[in-house]
Design a protein around this motif. Structure first.
Motif, PDB file in Angstrom:
ATOM      1  N   MET A   1       0.886  -0.857   0.248  1.00  0.00           N
ATOM      2  CA  MET A   1      -0.674   0.488   0.143  1.00  0.00           C
ATOM      3  C   MET A   1       0.848   0.998  -0.104  1.00  0.00           C
ATOM      4  O   MET A   1       1.735   1.595   0.637  1.00  0.00           O
ATOM      5  N   ARG A   2       0.326   2.328  -0.733  1.00  0.00           N
ATOM      6  CA  ARG A   2       1.343   3.512  -0.777  1.00  0.00           C
ATOM      7  C   ARG A   2       0.427   4.376   0.031  1.00  0.00           C
ATOM      8  O   ARG A   2       0.686   5.853  -0.150  1.00  0.00           O
ATOM      9  N   LEU A   3      -0.067   4.708   0.821  1.00  0.00           N
ATOM     10  CA  LEU A   3      -0.937   5.270   2.180  1.00  0.00           C
ATOM     11  C   LEU A   3       0.551   6.160   3.386  1.00  0.00           C
ATOM     12  O   LEU A   3      -0.091   6.724   3.809  1.00  0.00           O
ATOM     13  N   PHE A   4       2.028   5.789   2.932  1.00  0.00           N
ATOM     14  CA  PHE A   4       3.156   6.386   3.370  1.00  0.00           C
ATOM     15  C   PHE A   4       3.942   7.643   2.266  1.00  0.00           C
ATOM     16  O   PHE A   4       4.206   6.101   1.343  1.00  0.00           O
ATOM     17  N   ALA A   5       4.379   8.349   2.117  1.00  0.00           N
ATOM     18  CA  ALA A   5       5.430   7.865   1.393  1.00  0.00           C
ATOM     19  C   ALA A   5       7.041   8.031   1.496  1.00  0.00           C
ATOM     20  O   ALA A   5       7.033   7.671   3.054  1.00  0.00           O
ATOM     21  N   PRO A   6       7.804   7.833   0.188  1.00  0.00           N
ATOM     22  CA  PRO A   6       8.726   7.015   0.802  1.00  0.00           C
ATOM     23  C   PRO A   6       9.846   8.784   0.894  1.00  0.00           C
ATOM     24  O   PRO A   6       9.203   9.792   1.773  1.00  0.00           O
ATOM     25  N   THR A   7      11.073   8.365   1.842  1.00  0.00           N
ATOM     26  CA  THR A   7      11.160   9.193   2.762  1.00  0.00           C
ATOM     27  C   THR A   7      12.256  10.202   2.107  1.00  0.00           C
ATOM     28  O   THR A   7      12.409   9.908   0.481  1.00  0.00           O
ATOM     29  N   ILE A   8      12.475  10.962   2.355  1.00  0.00           N
ATOM     30  CA  ILE A   8      13.136  12.574   1.394  1.00  0.00           C
ATOM     31  C   ILE A   8      14.409  12.148   1.844  1.00  0.00           C
ATOM     32  O   ILE A   8      15.680  11.918   2.432  1.00  0.00           O
ATOM     33  N   THR A   9      15.303  12.254  -0.313  1.00  0.00           N
ATOM     34  CA  THR A   9      16.397  12.140   0.191  1.00  0.00           C
ATOM     35  C   THR A   9      16.638  14.062  -0.722  1.00  0.00           C
ATOM     36  O   THR A   9      18.051  14.440  -1.271  1.00  0.00           O
ATOM     37  N   PHE A  10      15.850  14.898  -1.037  1.00  0.00           N
ATOM     38  CA  PHE A  10      16.501  16.574  -0.995  1.00  0.00           C
ATOM     39  C   PHE A  10      17.167  16.334  -2.375  1.00  0.00           C
ATOM     40  O   PHE A  10      18.616  17.024  -2.310  1.00  0.00           O
ATOM     41  N   ASP A  11      16.966  15.822  -3.583  1.00  0.00           N
ATOM     42  CA  ASP A  11      17.460  15.605  -4.771  1.00  0.00           C
ATOM     43  C   ASP A  11      16.479  16.126  -5.662  1.00  0.00           C
ATOM     44  O   ASP A  11      15.405  15.953  -6.166  1.00  0.00           O
ATOM     45  N   ALA A  12      17.480  17.473  -5.761  1.00  0.00           N
ATOM     46  CA  ALA A  12      16.254  18.308  -6.729  1.00  0.00           C
ATOM     47  C   ALA A  12      15.889  18.178  -7.721  1.00  0.00           C
ATOM     48  O   ALA A  12      15.102  17.870  -9.062  1.00  0.00           O
ATOM     49  N   SER A  13      16.860  17.276  -8.609  1.00  0.00           N
ATOM     50  CA  SER A  13      16.383  16.259 -10.338  1.00  0.00           C
ATOM     51  C   SER A  13      15.711  15.286  -9.994  1.00  0.00           C
ATOM     52  O   SER A  13      15.185  14.818 -11.107  1.00  0.00           O
ATOM     53  N   ASP A  14      15.444  14.690  -8.695  1.00  0.00           N
ATOM     54  CA  ASP A  14      14.872  13.347  -8.292  1.00  0.00           C
ATOM     55  C   ASP A  14      13.159  13.833  -8.345  1.00  0.00           C
ATOM     56  O   ASP A  14      12.896  14.705  -7.600  1.00  0.00           O
ATOM     57  N   PRO A  15      12.641  13.349  -8.945  1.00  0.00           N
ATOM     58  CA  PRO A  15      11.110  13.520  -8.887  1.00  0.00           C
ATOM     59  C   PRO A  15      10.121  13.044  -7.842  1.00  0.00           C
ATOM     60  O   PRO A  15       9.270  13.423  -7.139  1.00  0.00           O
ATOM     61  N   GLU A  16      10.994  12.071  -7.662  1.00  0.00           N
ATOM     62  CA  GLU A  16       9.587  11.523  -6.016  1.00  0.00           C
ATOM     63  C   GLU A  16      10.703  12.539  -4.778  1.00  0.00           C
ATOM     64  O   GLU A  16       9.708  12.052  -3.982  1.00  0.00           O
ATOM     65  N   THR A  17      11.659  12.909  -5.307  1.00  0.00           N
ATOM     66  CA  THR A  17      11.741  13.787  -4.030  1.00  0.00           C
ATOM     67  C   THR A  17      10.013  15.446  -3.724  1.00  0.00           C
ATOM     68  O   THR A  17       9.827  15.691  -2.659  1.00  0.00           O
ATOM     69  N   THR A  18       9.906  15.480  -5.295  1.00  0.00           N
ATOM     70  CA  THR A  18       9.055  16.579  -4.599  1.00  0.00           C
ATOM     71  C   THR A  18       7.274  16.013  -4.404  1.00  0.00           C
ATOM     72  O   THR A  18       6.972  16.138  -3.732  1.00  0.00           O
ATOM     73  N   VAL A  19       7.503  14.864  -4.725  1.00  0.00           N
ATOM     74  CA  VAL A  19       6.142  13.977  -4.753  1.00  0.00           C
ATOM     75  C   VAL A  19       6.646  13.555  -2.620  1.00  0.00           C
ATOM     76  O   VAL A  19       5.425  13.749  -1.818  1.00  0.00           O
ATOM     77  N   ALA A  20       7.693  13.559  -2.413  1.00  0.00           N
ATOM     78  CA  ALA A  20       7.986  13.439  -0.779  1.00  0.00           C
ATOM     79  C   ALA A  20       7.525  14.410   0.036  1.00  0.00           C
ATOM     80  O   ALA A  20       6.953  14.867   0.909  1.00  0.00           O
ATOM     81  N   ILE A  21       7.659  15.745  -0.478  1.00  0.00           N
ATOM     82  CA  ILE A  21       8.003  16.780   0.607  1.00  0.00           C
ATOM     83  C   ILE A  21       6.171  17.598   0.112  1.00  0.00           C
ATOM     84  O   ILE A  21       5.728  18.265   1.236  1.00  0.00           O
ATOM     85  N   GLY A  22       5.094  16.677  -1.472  1.00  0.00           N
ATOM     86  CA  GLY A  22       3.773  17.409  -0.717  1.00  0.00           C
ATOM     87  C   GLY A  22       3.489  16.234   0.244  1.00  0.00           C
ATOM     88  O   GLY A  22       2.794  16.602   1.272  1.00  0.00           O
ATOM     89  N   THR A 203      -5.037   0.216  -7.515  1.00  0.00           N
ATOM     90  CA  THR A 203      -4.238   0.380  -7.271  1.00  0.00           C
ATOM     91  C   THR A 203      -2.385  -0.735  -7.601  1.00  0.00           C
ATOM     92  O   THR A 203      -1.389  -0.212  -7.485  1.00  0.00           O
ATOM     93  N   GLY A 204      -2.344  -0.584  -5.987  1.00  0.00           N
ATOM     94  CA  GLY A 204      -1.734  -1.649  -5.029  1.00  0.00           C
ATOM     95  C   GLY A 204      -1.849  -3.214  -5.995  1.00  0.00           C
ATOM     96  O   GLY A 204      -0.748  -3.776  -6.336  1.00  0.00           O
ATOM     97  N   TYR A 205      -2.997  -3.868  -6.563  1.00  0.00           N
ATOM     98  CA  TYR A 205      -2.848  -4.731  -7.891  1.00  0.00           C
ATOM     99  C   TYR A 205      -2.262  -4.308  -8.817  1.00  0.00           C
ATOM    100  O   TYR A 205      -2.321  -5.807  -9.731  1.00  0.00           O
ATOM    101  N   LEU A 206      -2.505  -3.391  -9.146  1.00  0.00           N
ATOM    102  CA  LEU A 206      -2.228  -2.837 -10.669  1.00  0.00           C
ATOM    103  C   LEU A 206      -0.500  -2.099 -11.036  1.00  0.00           C
ATOM    104  O   LEU A 206      -0.130  -1.498 -10.284  1.00  0.00           O
ATOM    105  N   ALA A 207       0.165  -2.359 -11.888  1.00  0.00           N
ATOM    106  CA  ALA A 207       1.625  -1.586 -12.384  1.00  0.00           C
ATOM    107  C   ALA A 207       1.647  -0.506 -13.083  1.00  0.00           C
ATOM    108  O   ALA A 207       0.383  -0.629 -14.073  1.00  0.00           O
TER     109      ALA A 207
END
Length: 257
Positions: A1-22, A203-207
């Motif tokens: 499940m994705r009800l929690f965000a990934p840890t923040i790595t603070f890389d401005a070029s990494d889209p996951e950072t923007t998602v994590a800050i959100g 979405t947990g069961y769909l790729a």
């Protein structure tokens, strides 16, 4: 499940950072809204609800407290990189819906004694439901994080349906009262949480739909915070109206004699 965000790595070029800050700001917003709602519920709700709603009040406290735990655990998951806190994020979401559903059920049964209509379930059934949920969650938590997710998912579905059922009944029975108004303010928050959970489960069961789950979570959580804050404002406004109603200085042409 994705009800929690990934840890923040603070890389401005990494889209996951923007998602994590959100995710971080969403957690903060819902935490602040829950604290404001807790304060106004503690100060005003007993006065504005002209009925014996002590059970509903305590359930509201517990539900709001679960929202605060949800926000704190979510922020801790992000900033402290403590992945084990993610399990408490999921559990807090479950108990948030559960206690709000119980609060709405208690408001539905308010002022119904002696009217010839009996409860579908006895009052002690609420405590039995809480005990079952607590035992199920902690039992699976001790057994392992992978076991908590089916329990949490089933609990989300059941409590969301239960909250919707009693919200409709509460508004129908108490139409035109503060009980109905408060239910109308709380229900959208529950429905938003149910929507987040539904998208997460699908979405947990769909790729390939991780971005959809993240976007739904951020927008949905922000909406939940907005509805909680809107409920707090409504409680404060009605509390203020009562204060003005019983304050003689608000009436024109009132003398000291």
């Amino acid at each position: 499940m994705r009800l929690f965000a990934p840890t923040i790595t603070f890389d401005a070029s990494d889209p996951e950072t923007t998602v994590a800050i959100g995710h971080l700001f969403a957690y903060l917003v819902i935490g602040i809204a829950a604290v404001v709602l807790l304060y106004y519920t503690f100060v005003y709700v007993r006065d504005i609800l002209a009925a014996d709603v002590s059970d509903a009040q305590w359930y509201l406290f517990a539900g709001i407290g679960a929202a605060i735990v949800y926000a704190v655990a979510g922020v801790g998951t992000l900033l402290l990189e403590a992945d084990w806190l993610a399990v408490f994020v999921e559990g807090a979401m479950l108990f948030f819906i559960l206690f709000f559903a119980l609060a709405i059920r208690a408001m539905y049964h308010a002022e119904r004694t002696g009217n010839g209509r009996s409860r579908l379930l006895p009052a002690w059934a609420d405590y039995a439901v809480i005990a079952v949920f607590v035992a199920a969650w902690w039992g699976t938590f001790l057994a392992g994080a992978d076991w908590t997710r089916p329990v949490v998912a089933a609990g989300w579905v059941l409590t969301s349906a239960w909250a919707l059922l009693y919200a409709v009944q509460a508004v129908r029975v108490h139409e035109g009262t503060t009980l109905a108004a408060l239910t109308r303010h709380l229900l959208p928050a529950i429905l938003c949480v149910a929507g987040i959970v539904f998208v997460d489960l699908v979405t947990g069961y769909l790729a390939g739909y991780g971005a959809l789950a993240d976007a739904t979570w951020i927008v949905g959580t922000t909406l939940v915070a907005a509805f909680l804050f809107n409920t707090a404002v409504a409680i404060r406004q009605q509390g203020g109206e009562l204060e003005r109603l019983y304050d003689w200085t608000t009436w024109r042409e009132q003398s000291l004699d």
